[in-house]
Design a protein around this motif. Sequence first.
Motif, PDB file in Angstrom:
ATOM      1  N   SER A 121     -24.587  20.609 -16.518  1.00 39.38           N
ATOM      2  CA  SER A 121     -24.284  21.903 -17.448  1.00 39.38           C
ATOM      3  C   SER A 121     -22.715  22.329 -17.239  1.00 39.38           C
ATOM      4  O   SER A 121     -21.875  22.430 -17.946  1.00 39.38           O
ATOM      5  N   TYR A 122     -22.703  22.299 -15.803  1.00 38.48           N
ATOM      6  CA  TYR A 122     -21.309  22.700 -15.229  1.00 38.48           C
ATOM      7  C   TYR A 122     -20.390  21.736 -15.283  1.00 38.48           C
ATOM      8  O   TYR A 122     -19.180  21.964 -15.608  1.00 38.48           O
ATOM      9  N   LYS A 123     -20.823  20.307 -15.364  1.00 35.34           N
ATOM     10  CA  LYS A 123     -19.680  19.146 -15.506  1.00 35.34           C
ATOM     11  C   LYS A 123     -19.338  19.188 -17.023  1.00 35.34           C
ATOM     12  O   LYS A 123     -18.123  19.313 -17.078  1.00 35.34           O
ATOM     13  N   TRP A 124     -20.376  19.265 -17.966  1.00 33.73           N
ATOM     14  CA  TRP A 124     -19.787  19.588 -19.333  1.00 33.73           C
ATOM     15  C   TRP A 124     -18.899  20.730 -19.488  1.00 33.73           C
ATOM     16  O   TRP A 124     -18.127  20.872 -20.356  1.00 33.73           O
ATOM     17  N   ALA A 125     -19.224  21.854 -18.696  1.00 32.63           N
ATOM     18  CA  ALA A 125     -18.449  23.098 -18.911  1.00 32.63           C
ATOM     19  C   ALA A 125     -16.763  22.943 -18.481  1.00 32.63           C
ATOM     20  O   ALA A 125     -15.809  23.240 -18.967  1.00 32.63           O
ATOM     21  N   ILE A 126     -16.559  21.795 -17.572  1.00 32.04           N
ATOM     22  CA  ILE A 126     -15.489  21.437 -17.124  1.00 32.04           C
ATOM     23  C   ILE A 126     -14.728  20.499 -18.289  1.00 32.04           C
ATOM     24  O   ILE A 126     -13.409  20.992 -18.698  1.00 32.04           O
ATOM     25  N   GLU A 127     -15.303  19.784 -19.030  1.00 36.16           N
ATOM     26  CA  GLU A 127     -14.887  19.176 -20.099  1.00 36.16           C
ATOM     27  C   GLU A 127     -14.547  20.120 -21.174  1.00 36.16           C
ATOM     28  O   GLU A 127     -13.406  19.998 -21.890  1.00 36.16           O
ATOM     29  N   GLU A 128     -15.387  20.951 -21.555  1.00 34.08           N
ATOM     30  CA  GLU A 128     -14.907  21.960 -22.612  1.00 34.08           C
ATOM     31  C   GLU A 128     -13.931  22.644 -22.233  1.00 34.08           C
ATOM     32  O   GLU A 128     -13.140  23.112 -23.060  1.00 34.08           O
ATOM     33  N   ARG A 129     -13.676  23.359 -20.880  1.00 26.81           N
ATOM     34  CA  ARG A 129     -12.533  23.850 -20.507  1.00 26.81           C
ATOM     35  C   ARG A 129     -11.171  23.134 -20.735  1.00 26.81           C
ATOM     36  O   ARG A 129     -10.208  23.710 -21.146  1.00 26.81           O
ATOM     37  N   LYS A 130     -11.394  21.761 -20.515  1.00 31.13           N
ATOM     38  CA  LYS A 130     -10.086  21.086 -20.606  1.00 31.13           C
ATOM     39  C   LYS A 130      -9.755  20.862 -22.204  1.00 31.13           C
ATOM     40  O   LYS A 130      -8.672  21.020 -22.648  1.00 31.13           O
ATOM     41  N   LEU A 131     -10.787  20.674 -23.072  1.00 30.20           N
ATOM     42  CA  LEU A 131     -10.605  20.928 -24.431  1.00 30.20           C
ATOM     43  C   LEU A 131      -9.949  22.216 -24.896  1.00 30.20           C
ATOM     44  O   LEU A 131      -8.807  22.223 -25.454  1.00 30.20           O
ATOM     45  N   GLU A 132     -10.309  23.345 -24.196  1.00 30.35           N
ATOM     46  CA  GLU A 132      -9.814  24.722 -24.542  1.00 30.35           C
ATOM     47  C   GLU A 132      -8.290  24.775 -24.115  1.00 30.35           C
ATOM     48  O   GLU A 132      -7.368  25.244 -24.826  1.00 30.35           O
TER      49      GLU A 132
END
Length: 441
Positions: A121-132
Amino acid sequence: MKTLHTFALLLLLAVSPSMVWAEEGKPPAEDLSRLIATALDKNPELKSSQARWQMFANRVKQASALEDPMFMFKLQNLMAKEPFAFDKDPQTSKVIGISQQLPFWGKRAIKQEVAQYEAESYKWAIEERKLELARMVKETYYQIYAVDKFLQIIDKNLQILTDFITIAESKYSVGQGVQQDIYKAGLEKSKMLDMQITLKQQRRSLEANLNYLLYRPDTTPIGRIPDFDLPKPSLTAERLKEAAFAKRPQVKSLISLANKGDASRRLAQKEYYPDFNLSFEYMFREAVNTEMIKDPGDNMFTVGVTFNLPLQRERRQAMVAEATSETNMSLEELNGLKNSITYSIHDILAQLERRQKLVELYKGGIIPQAEQSLESAIISYRVNKVDFLTLLDGRVNLFNYERELYDSQAEYMMKLAQLEALVGGELPGPAGQTPALTAVK
């Protein structure tokens, strides 16, 4: 002289609203992809998210590891009057032992599963942060583009108003105009200068924001933003929704949290079964040969197992209920996110269509017509067929239309950046392989 001024003004108006600065002395163009790459490489908030993921990833192996075995050494049944005499009583001995805590079968694997899902879940949070982060860089980039274009329009209008003042002064000097026209033109010029001051401040603020996102000194200059064509999404709202559900990192993060809650529930159910402790002890004895006791002093050992009695059922029921609630919470958050994605896709597509049509309308109809109207007003003003207010109205209309054009272009690209972040990256093409963007001239 009057004819020369009129010709110069008409020539200035004939320049396209998308005119660019002269090549000589033109600032270097900024590369959007390079700016995004810099932000993804240097932004400290993103690095913090990556460190958090590494922290939780390192907990996975810890979760499935056994507890350290316990070593034991003791001196047993020593005599109080002779504590170091081991050959006086057969019960006196030296004992060493080892024990190992063993959880019930399956608990270790489930604990590892829980930790794995949490780390994911934290790994995907990184990818979401990259998109933002990429979205914010793009939005700031196109905001700077719009401000630069507004400043160019103001520079052009300042020159137009200067020529208006010259024409008004020429007419006043020969008794064909009124002094009030000169003052009106001067007031309009002052308004333009006021807007110019505000826009320059806005650009400095946007530069500081972009440098903040890129984690570099806030005084780093931002170069020229080049012109661009408008890419158009070629997928339907339904296809974009499917792509978002499949690719969006936040969707995957919530799925991981829901899986974590399910694994936690299974782990809580395992708590109804006992954990075990295996032990082994070895007793070193010495021969005893006294008047009252004779013992050969044979060594002995002890093997044992202990386990807890899982009698606290209310506590275990609460653990199961907690894990179930965690799963339900994540699933409902996922449903809410999907609902928000569906709405946002339809809303952004509608706004993109509106902005695209406005750009086509301004470029193909309104701005050329406004230019012709202003040219006609200038000619008519020179022969006293229209008043000076008509001349100013024509200039204001052209100014506003040109601003709307560049505002629509910038807003279109910002909405497209939001759509890409919403879907989870580059938009897939009609066959799911090529980009779903086609250039709109």
